[in-house]
Structures are given as structure tokens and as C-alpha cells.
Design an enzyme around this catalytic site. Sequence first.
Site, PDB file in Angstrom:
ATOM      1  N   GLN A 209      40.916  37.921  40.089  1.00 44.67           N
ATOM      2  CA  GLN A 209      39.596  37.314  40.262  1.00 44.67           C
ATOM      3  C   GLN A 209      38.842  37.317  38.939  1.00 44.67           C
ATOM      4  O   GLN A 209      38.758  38.344  38.254  1.00 44.67           O
ATOM      5  CB  GLN A 209      38.800  38.076  41.344  1.00 44.67           C
ATOM      6  CG  GLN A 209      37.468  37.455  41.688  1.00 44.67           C
ATOM      7  CD  GLN A 209      37.593  36.104  42.394  1.00 44.67           C
ATOM      8  OE1 GLN A 209      38.589  35.793  43.027  1.00 44.67           O
ATOM      9  NE2 GLN A 209      36.556  35.278  42.268  1.00 44.67           N
TER      10      GLN A 209
ATOM     11  N   ASP B  35      47.013  30.751  41.482  1.00 41.71           N
ATOM     12  CA  ASP B  35      45.744  30.180  41.043  1.00 41.71           C
ATOM     13  C   ASP B  35      45.977  29.038  40.054  1.00 41.71           C
ATOM     14  O   ASP B  35      45.064  28.274  39.751  1.00 41.71           O
ATOM     15  CB  ASP B  35      44.967  31.294  40.321  1.00 41.71           C
ATOM     16  CG  ASP B  35      43.578  31.481  40.860  1.00 41.71           C
ATOM     17  OD1 ASP B  35      43.221  30.803  41.823  1.00 41.71           O
ATOM     18  OD2 ASP B  35      42.858  32.308  40.288  1.00 41.71           O
TER      19      ASP B  35
ATOM     20  N   LYS C  37      39.038  35.201  50.771  1.00 45.51           N
ATOM     21  CA  LYS C  37      40.440  34.839  50.536  1.00 45.51           C
ATOM     22  C   LYS C  37      41.357  35.694  51.428  1.00 45.51           C
ATOM     23  O   LYS C  37      42.301  35.195  52.024  1.00 45.51           O
ATOM     24  CB  LYS C  37      40.790  35.015  49.050  1.00 45.51           C
ATOM     25  CG  LYS C  37      40.149  33.938  48.175  1.00 45.51           C
ATOM     26  CD  LYS C  37      40.192  34.227  46.684  1.00 45.51           C
ATOM     27  CE  LYS C  37      39.357  33.180  45.939  1.00 45.51           C
ATOM     28  NZ  LYS C  37      39.226  33.408  44.503  1.00 45.51           N
TER      29      LYS C  37
HETATM   30  N1  GUN Z   1      36.279  33.051  40.151  1.00 42.14           N
HETATM   31  C1  GUN Z   1      35.604  32.033  40.723  1.00 42.14           C
HETATM   32  N2  GUN Z   1      36.456  31.124  41.239  1.00 42.14           N
HETATM   33  C2  GUN Z   1      37.698  31.597  40.990  1.00 42.14           C
HETATM   34  C3  GUN Z   1      38.995  31.108  41.294  1.00 42.14           C
HETATM   35  O1  GUN Z   1      39.192  30.053  41.890  1.00 42.14           O
HETATM   36  N3  GUN Z   1      40.029  31.881  40.872  1.00 42.14           N
HETATM   37  C4  GUN Z   1      39.843  33.048  40.191  1.00 42.14           C
HETATM   38  N4  GUN Z   1      40.917  33.732  39.818  1.00 42.14           N
HETATM   39  N5  GUN Z   1      38.657  33.526  39.901  1.00 42.14           N
HETATM   40  C5  GUN Z   1      37.588  32.801  40.299  1.00 42.14           C
END
Ligand code: GUN
Length: 299
Positions: free
Chosen positions: A106, A129, A62
Site C-alpha cells: 500500500q 497492482d 481490499k
Molecule cells: N494507494 C492509493 N491507491 C493505491 C493503489 O491502488 N495501490 C497501492 N499499492 N497503493 C495505493
Amino acid sequence: MNPLPEFRYTDGGAMLLDGNALRDLTVERLRAKLDQAGSPEVCLATVLVGDDGPSQIYVKMKHRKATEAGMVSRGVELAASATQHEVEQAVAELVADPSVHGILVQLPLPDHLDAESVLALLPPEKDVDGLTDRSLGRLVRGLPGHAPCTPLGVMRLIESYGIETVGKRAVVIGRSTLVGLPQMLLLGRKGCDATVTLAHSRTSDLIEVCRHADIIVAAAGQAGMITRDHVQLGATVIDVGVSRSESGIVGDVCFDEVQSVAGAITPMPGGTGPMTIACLLENTVSAAGMLGVSALTLS
Ligand code: GUN
């Protein structure tokens, strides 16, 4: 709207919905948009707690893509032993910081932490998100806000590859708040106008339900559950499932057999995963606009 990625086809003749290619085009488009706007500082902050390997890889990716798109990225890392108060404190600081536009916590957090209380600190503008109660409520009510990145990424694949949705039958398999539920809303909302069936683990005769679908989004997390028997000739099949197996990451769709009946299909990996990141970046630029970064507020 992105320019179209190059069309490629599987051996069985299905159009490949290439998430890597579309993500790269999205990164380029966002970079051009920021350049045109005079390169304002747009900042994505991530919060990573603990040392879960896959989470570290996702967060690193990311940051890399945010930098490629011309954004600033800030990573906050906390030890696996961090207390609820420490995590909430870190998030609250990012919320209060006007130079931070998007915040991603995350998931999953270590077991001793309450993720809901952490997410509840995020204001909808910075929730890039799209995972909080307020963001999901806004999606339900059609108010401005950020949609969750994975189902939004599915919509971008559908739009960019010219898959028809108006009046079409879509089946979403899986009812998670992360993917299935928002996917149902996005496919059914005005402008997309699909007729959506939400299937799940208690659906009886899933094959019969799926065989009438023009679009199938498989988001159940059950490796290989969608076979050629589920798919009507020419249907679009989108795989969101992620399961770990001895042979690596596998999706919900048996790609090899389904690609010979589907009209379009996502590869796994390289389909919906990269688009989740693309949409995170898209949401972050849009967050900056909502938060008043002036050159971005108009588009
Ligand atoms: N863990 C796995 N995929 C994601 C995601 O798209 N966002 C977040 N915050 N955590 C994740």
C-alpha cells in the site's frame, strides 16, 4: 466478461457508469469462477506500513472484497518506524511463499522509506497492482502481465457499458505512471483502438483539446477542473481524480454541470474507485493462474 449492470441515468440524461455495481458483479463472477475450479486457495497479501487513516481504510476494503470473492487474504502490518530492511524482508518473505499469489504494497510508504526499492522486489507474476517497472514494461511491449488496477478498472467500465472505442478520440489528462500513462496504452492498444491524446499540466488550451474527445479520462488530481465547456455533447467522461476538500473527497470533474452534456459519466465516489479494487481481485485470480494453480490456468 461481466454481465451488464443495470443501466441508470443522471437527471441530465447521462448514463451512469456505476463502479459499485460493476465491482459487485465482478466479485460475484470471480467467486463463481473459483467455485467452478474446485475452490483452490488463492491468496492476496497486503503490506501496510504505518497508521495513515485512508490507507488503513483502503486495505481493509481490499481484504473484505477479496474474502467476498472467495479468496484468502493476508495482511502484514508494520509500524511507521519500520526500517527499509524490515519492509524489504517482509516483502521478500511473501515473494518466496508459494501459497501467496498476489502482493500489494500500500502506497504511500512513510517518507523515510524508498518505495522503488521495495516494489523492485516484486516479480511480475505477483505484482497484482501492476506498478513495478517490469509490469509497466510488459504492458508497453504487449507481454502477459498485470495492468495497473485503476486504468484497468476504467477499461472494464468502458467495455461493460458498451462504450465504443474503435477509431474514437480519447483524451487522458494526467501523465502519472499509476494512471495516465498506462491508461493511454490501454486505450490505444489493439482491440480497443482509440486514438489517444495525453494532456497534462503544460497542455495549452485544454478546453479545445477536450472538446473534440469522444472519451475523456480525467486523472490530474485537480478538483473540478473539467467543466461543461470541456465536454462535447454525448462524450463519455470518466473521473479518476481524488482530492480532499472541506466537503470531502472530490474528483476532477464538475459532475453537476458535466452530466447534462455527457453521454455517460462516472459518479464520484462510486465510479473508478470501486473498480480499482475489482481489478486487483481480477489480477490476483489471474496471478494464481500464472503461478500454476491448475484449475485457473486455462481461462
Ligand atoms: N494507494 C492509493 N491507491 C493505491 C493503489 O491502488 N495501490 C497501492 N499499492 N497503493 C495505493
